[in-house]
Motif scaffolding. Structure first.
Motif, PDB file in Angstrom:
ATOM      1  N   GLY A  67       0.823  -1.204  -0.009  1.00 45.00           N
ATOM      2  CA  GLY A  67      -0.020   0.014   0.010  1.00 45.00           C
ATOM      3  C   GLY A  67       0.734   1.261  -0.034  1.00 45.00           C
ATOM      4  O   GLY A  67       0.219   2.161   0.433  1.00 45.00           O
ATOM      5  N   LEU A  68       2.058   1.236  -0.622  1.00 43.98           N
ATOM      6  CA  LEU A  68       2.990   2.228  -0.541  1.00 43.98           C
ATOM      7  C   LEU A  68       2.998   3.040  -1.894  1.00 43.98           C
ATOM      8  O   LEU A  68       2.696   2.249  -2.956  1.00 43.98           O
ATOM      9  CB  LEU A  68       4.412   1.949  -0.442  1.00 43.98           C
ATOM     10  N   TYR A  69       3.008   4.247  -1.962  1.00 43.50           N
ATOM     11  CA  TYR A  69       2.981   5.078  -3.080  1.00 43.50           C
ATOM     12  C   TYR A  69       4.013   6.285  -3.205  1.00 43.50           C
ATOM     13  O   TYR A  69       4.446   6.423  -2.032  1.00 43.50           O
ATOM     14  CB  TYR A  69       1.760   5.865  -3.553  1.00 43.50           C
ATOM     15  N   VAL A  70       4.487   6.728  -4.298  1.00 44.16           N
ATOM     16  CA  VAL A  70       5.498   7.897  -4.221  1.00 44.16           C
ATOM     17  C   VAL A  70       4.812   9.009  -5.069  1.00 44.16           C
ATOM     18  O   VAL A  70       3.837   8.679  -6.049  1.00 44.16           O
ATOM     19  CB  VAL A  70       6.752   7.483  -4.995  1.00 44.16           C
ATOM     20  N   ARG A  71       4.733   9.863  -4.309  1.00 40.05           N
ATOM     21  CA  ARG A  71       3.883  11.137  -4.958  1.00 40.05           C
ATOM     22  C   ARG A  71       4.819  12.399  -5.010  1.00 40.05           C
ATOM     23  O   ARG A  71       6.022  12.593  -4.135  1.00 40.05           O
ATOM     24  CB  ARG A  71       2.957  11.714  -3.558  1.00 40.05           C
ATOM     25  N   TRP A  72       4.966  12.957  -6.093  1.00 41.69           N
ATOM     26  CA  TRP A  72       5.657  14.108  -6.481  1.00 41.69           C
ATOM     27  C   TRP A  72       4.930  15.369  -6.402  1.00 41.69           C
ATOM     28  O   TRP A  72       4.167  15.640  -6.961  1.00 41.69           O
ATOM     29  CB  TRP A  72       6.224  14.273  -7.962  1.00 41.69           C
ATOM     30  N   SER A  73       5.546  16.120  -5.286  1.00 43.92           N
ATOM     31  CA  SER A  73       4.750  17.488  -4.950  1.00 43.92           C
ATOM     32  C   SER A  73       5.517  18.102  -4.009  1.00 43.92           C
ATOM     33  O   SER A  73       6.675  17.920  -3.855  1.00 43.92           O
ATOM     34  CB  SER A  73       3.251  17.148  -4.144  1.00 43.92           C
ATOM     35  N   ARG A  74       5.076  19.487  -3.335  1.00 48.06           N
ATOM     36  CA  ARG A  74       5.761  20.242  -2.496  1.00 48.06           C
ATOM     37  C   ARG A  74       5.609  19.740  -1.381  1.00 48.06           C
ATOM     38  O   ARG A  74       6.180  20.164  -0.363  1.00 48.06           O
ATOM     39  CB  ARG A  74       5.052  21.613  -2.791  1.00 48.06           C
ATOM     40  N   GLY A  75       5.055  18.526  -0.814  1.00 45.84           N
ATOM     41  CA  GLY A  75       5.008  17.828   0.380  1.00 45.84           C
ATOM     42  C   GLY A  75       3.558  17.663   1.040  1.00 45.84           C
ATOM     43  O   GLY A  75       2.616  18.203   0.655  1.00 45.84           O
ATOM     44  N   PRO A  76       3.699  16.902   2.133  1.00 45.83           N
ATOM     45  CA  PRO A  76       2.483  16.450   2.947  1.00 45.83           C
ATOM     46  C   PRO A  76       1.705  17.683   3.467  1.00 45.83           C
ATOM     47  O   PRO A  76       0.472  17.852   3.542  1.00 45.83           O
ATOM     48  CB  PRO A  76       2.780  15.689   3.903  1.00 45.83           C
ATOM     49  N   GLU A  77       2.413  18.767   3.908  1.00 44.07           N
ATOM     50  CA  GLU A  77       1.915  20.012   4.625  1.00 44.07           C
ATOM     51  C   GLU A  77       0.890  20.638   3.669  1.00 44.07           C
ATOM     52  O   GLU A  77      -0.079  21.077   3.943  1.00 44.07           O
ATOM     53  CB  GLU A  77       2.664  20.933   5.089  1.00 44.07           C
ATOM     54  N   ARG A  78       1.392  20.663   2.151  1.00 45.83           N
ATOM     55  CA  ARG A  78       0.437  21.176   1.148  1.00 45.83           C
ATOM     56  C   ARG A  78      -0.634  20.397   0.634  1.00 45.83           C
ATOM     57  O   ARG A  78      -1.793  20.716   0.328  1.00 45.83           O
ATOM     58  CB  ARG A  78       1.397  21.656   0.095  1.00 45.83           C
ATOM     59  N   ASP A  79      -0.515  19.298   0.582  1.00 52.99           N
ATOM     60  CA  ASP A  79      -1.162  18.153  -0.094  1.00 52.99           C
ATOM     61  C   ASP A  79      -2.427  17.689   0.869  1.00 52.99           C
ATOM     62  O   ASP A  79      -3.509  17.555   0.583  1.00 52.99           O
ATOM     63  CB  ASP A  79      -0.433  16.854  -0.505  1.00 52.99           C
ATOM     64  N   LEU A  80      -1.988  17.519   2.094  1.00 52.21           N
ATOM     65  CA  LEU A  80      -3.058  16.939   3.138  1.00 52.21           C
ATOM     66  C   LEU A  80      -4.167  17.522   3.624  1.00 52.21           C
ATOM     67  O   LEU A  80      -5.200  16.794   4.141  1.00 52.21           O
ATOM     68  CB  LEU A  80      -2.296  16.213   4.369  1.00 52.21           C
ATOM     69  N   PRO A  81      -4.389  18.811   3.701  1.00 51.73           N
ATOM     70  CA  PRO A  81      -5.385  19.574   4.214  1.00 51.73           C
ATOM     71  C   PRO A  81      -6.527  19.037   3.302  1.00 51.73           C
ATOM     72  O   PRO A  81      -7.772  18.759   3.856  1.00 51.73           O
ATOM     73  CB  PRO A  81      -5.318  21.200   3.857  1.00 51.73           C
ATOM     74  N   ASP A  82      -6.562  19.075   1.886  1.00 47.66           N
ATOM     75  CA  ASP A  82      -7.575  18.862   1.139  1.00 47.66           C
ATOM     76  C   ASP A  82      -7.650  17.221   0.676  1.00 47.66           C
ATOM     77  O   ASP A  82      -8.805  16.834   0.313  1.00 47.66           O
ATOM     78  CB  ASP A  82      -7.417  19.581  -0.217  1.00 47.66           C
ATOM     79  N   VAL A  83      -6.553  16.851   0.267  1.00 47.49           N
ATOM     80  CA  VAL A  83      -6.259  15.191   0.175  1.00 47.49           C
ATOM     81  C   VAL A  83      -7.005  15.023  -1.468  1.00 47.49           C
ATOM     82  O   VAL A  83      -7.642  14.340  -1.868  1.00 47.49           O
ATOM     83  CB  VAL A  83      -6.671  14.190   1.024  1.00 47.49           C
ATOM     84  N   THR A  84      -6.588  16.367  -2.234  1.00 45.32           N
ATOM     85  CA  THR A  84      -6.960  16.038  -3.795  1.00 45.32           C
ATOM     86  C   THR A  84      -6.012  16.510  -4.437  1.00 45.32           C
ATOM     87  O   THR A  84      -4.888  17.097  -4.244  1.00 45.32           O
ATOM     88  CB  THR A  84      -8.327  17.233  -3.972  1.00 45.32           C
ATOM     89  N   SER A  85      -6.108  16.190  -5.886  1.00 45.52           N
ATOM     90  CA  SER A  85      -5.145  16.754  -6.796  1.00 45.52           C
ATOM     91  C   SER A  85      -6.047  17.553  -7.766  1.00 45.52           C
ATOM     92  O   SER A  85      -7.339  17.414  -8.023  1.00 45.52           O
ATOM     93  CB  SER A  85      -4.567  15.517  -7.454  1.00 45.52           C
ATOM     94  N   THR A  86      -5.457  18.263  -8.732  1.00 49.38           N
ATOM     95  CA  THR A  86      -6.187  18.618  -9.742  1.00 49.38           C
ATOM     96  C   THR A  86      -5.577  18.306 -10.937  1.00 49.38           C
ATOM     97  O   THR A  86      -4.403  18.143 -11.224  1.00 49.38           O
ATOM     98  CB  THR A  86      -6.046  20.238  -9.599  1.00 49.38           C
ATOM     99  N   ASP A  87      -6.398  18.054 -12.022  1.00 48.43           N
ATOM    100  CA  ASP A  87      -5.999  17.528 -13.444  1.00 48.43           C
ATOM    101  C   ASP A  87      -5.485  18.743 -14.311  1.00 48.43           C
ATOM    102  O   ASP A  87      -6.269  19.814 -14.293  1.00 48.43           O
ATOM    103  CB  ASP A  87      -7.169  17.288 -14.251  1.00 48.43           C
ATOM    104  N   ASP A  88      -4.116  18.933 -14.566  1.00 47.51           N
ATOM    105  CA  ASP A  88      -3.457  19.958 -15.109  1.00 47.51           C
ATOM    106  C   ASP A  88      -4.318  20.314 -16.213  1.00 47.51           C
ATOM    107  O   ASP A  88      -4.299  21.635 -16.663  1.00 47.51           O
ATOM    108  CB  ASP A  88      -2.062  19.622 -15.451  1.00 47.51           C
ATOM    109  N   LEU A  89      -4.771  19.527 -17.192  1.00 48.90           N
ATOM    110  CA  LEU A  89      -5.352  19.747 -18.540  1.00 48.90           C
ATOM    111  C   LEU A  89      -6.790  20.499 -18.368  1.00 48.90           C
ATOM    112  O   LEU A  89      -7.006  21.539 -19.057  1.00 48.90           O
ATOM    113  CB  LEU A  89      -5.259  18.462 -19.206  1.00 48.90           C
ATOM    114  N   THR A  90      -7.700  19.809 -17.160  1.00 47.97           N
ATOM    115  CA  THR A  90      -9.005  20.432 -17.251  1.00 47.97           C
ATOM    116  C   THR A  90      -9.261  21.384 -16.222  1.00 47.97           C
ATOM    117  O   THR A  90     -10.280  21.860 -16.193  1.00 47.97           O
ATOM    118  CB  THR A  90      -9.783  19.345 -17.286  1.00 47.97           C
ATOM    119  N   GLY A  91      -8.432  21.338 -15.008  1.00 49.90           N
ATOM    120  CA  GLY A  91      -8.536  21.891 -13.734  1.00 49.90           C
ATOM    121  C   GLY A  91      -9.568  21.258 -13.045  1.00 49.90           C
ATOM    122  O   GLY A  91      -9.879  21.729 -11.867  1.00 49.90           O
ATOM    123  N   VAL A  92      -9.948  20.019 -13.424  1.00 46.83           N
ATOM    124  CA  VAL A  92     -10.944  19.293 -12.553  1.00 46.83           C
ATOM    125  C   VAL A  92     -10.104  18.872 -11.133  1.00 46.83           C
ATOM    126  O   VAL A  92      -9.139  18.205 -11.018  1.00 46.83           O
ATOM    127  CB  VAL A  92     -11.292  18.056 -13.256  1.00 46.83           C
TER     128      VAL A  92
END
Length: 150
Positions: free
Chosen positions: A25-50
């Motif tokens: 159940g391990l994953y690698v995430r490329w981002s600015r880090g958990p502090e930035r990602d975890l409040p929402d726990v969402t991503s945004t599709d770069d192409l559509t903004g969804v």
């Protein structure tokens, strides 16, 4: 939640490989880090903004079809596939390992992960090791860089 400062750093491909062989159940995430990602726990599709229902991440679990091949090569390839992201997205983008549950699939068929437990940063030298492992393989392979440069 762990803060960026609290997260340990994995400093070798061997260390990350041991982690992958000891836990599913391990994953690698490329981002600015958990502090930035975890409040929402969402991503945004770069192409559509969804807004997507989970963090876009790459699975590290070894597939059964890999059989008894070296896990080190598996892990190296999983890292190498997206090593171009800091260059094409944001220089502050860094890889980090997390444990989570796949909630859905994104537009590139990537897992969207929820119930996230940050486990650690992946040091730049691990990415360098992964690059060497992959480029030393007999077949041709490159990162999934749509711009065509590494």
């Amino acid at each position: 939640m762990s803060t960026t400062a609290d997260l340990p750093t994995l400093t070798s491909l061997e260390e990350l490989t041991r982690l992958v062989t000891s836990r599913r159940g391990l994953y690698v995430r490329w981002s600015r880090g958990p502090e930035r990602d975890l409040p929402d726990v969402t991503s945004t599709d770069d192409l559509t903004g969804v807004k997507l229902p989970g963090l876009s991440a790459s699975p590290l679990d070894v597939e059964a079809w890999w059989r008894d091949r070296p896990v080190r090569i598996w892990v190296a390839r999983r890292l190498y596939d997206y090593c171009h992201l800091p260059r094409v997205k944001d220089r502050r983008t860094r890889p980090w390992v997390l444990h989570g549950s796949e909630a859905a699939r994104g537009p590139d068929n990537e897992p969207l992960v929820t119930d996230v437990e940050p486990l650690g940063w992946i040091a730049d030298r691990v990415i360098d090791e992964a690059r060497h492992v992959v480029t030393d393989q007999p077949g041709r392979w490159g990162p999934l860089d749509r711009n065509g440069t590494t």
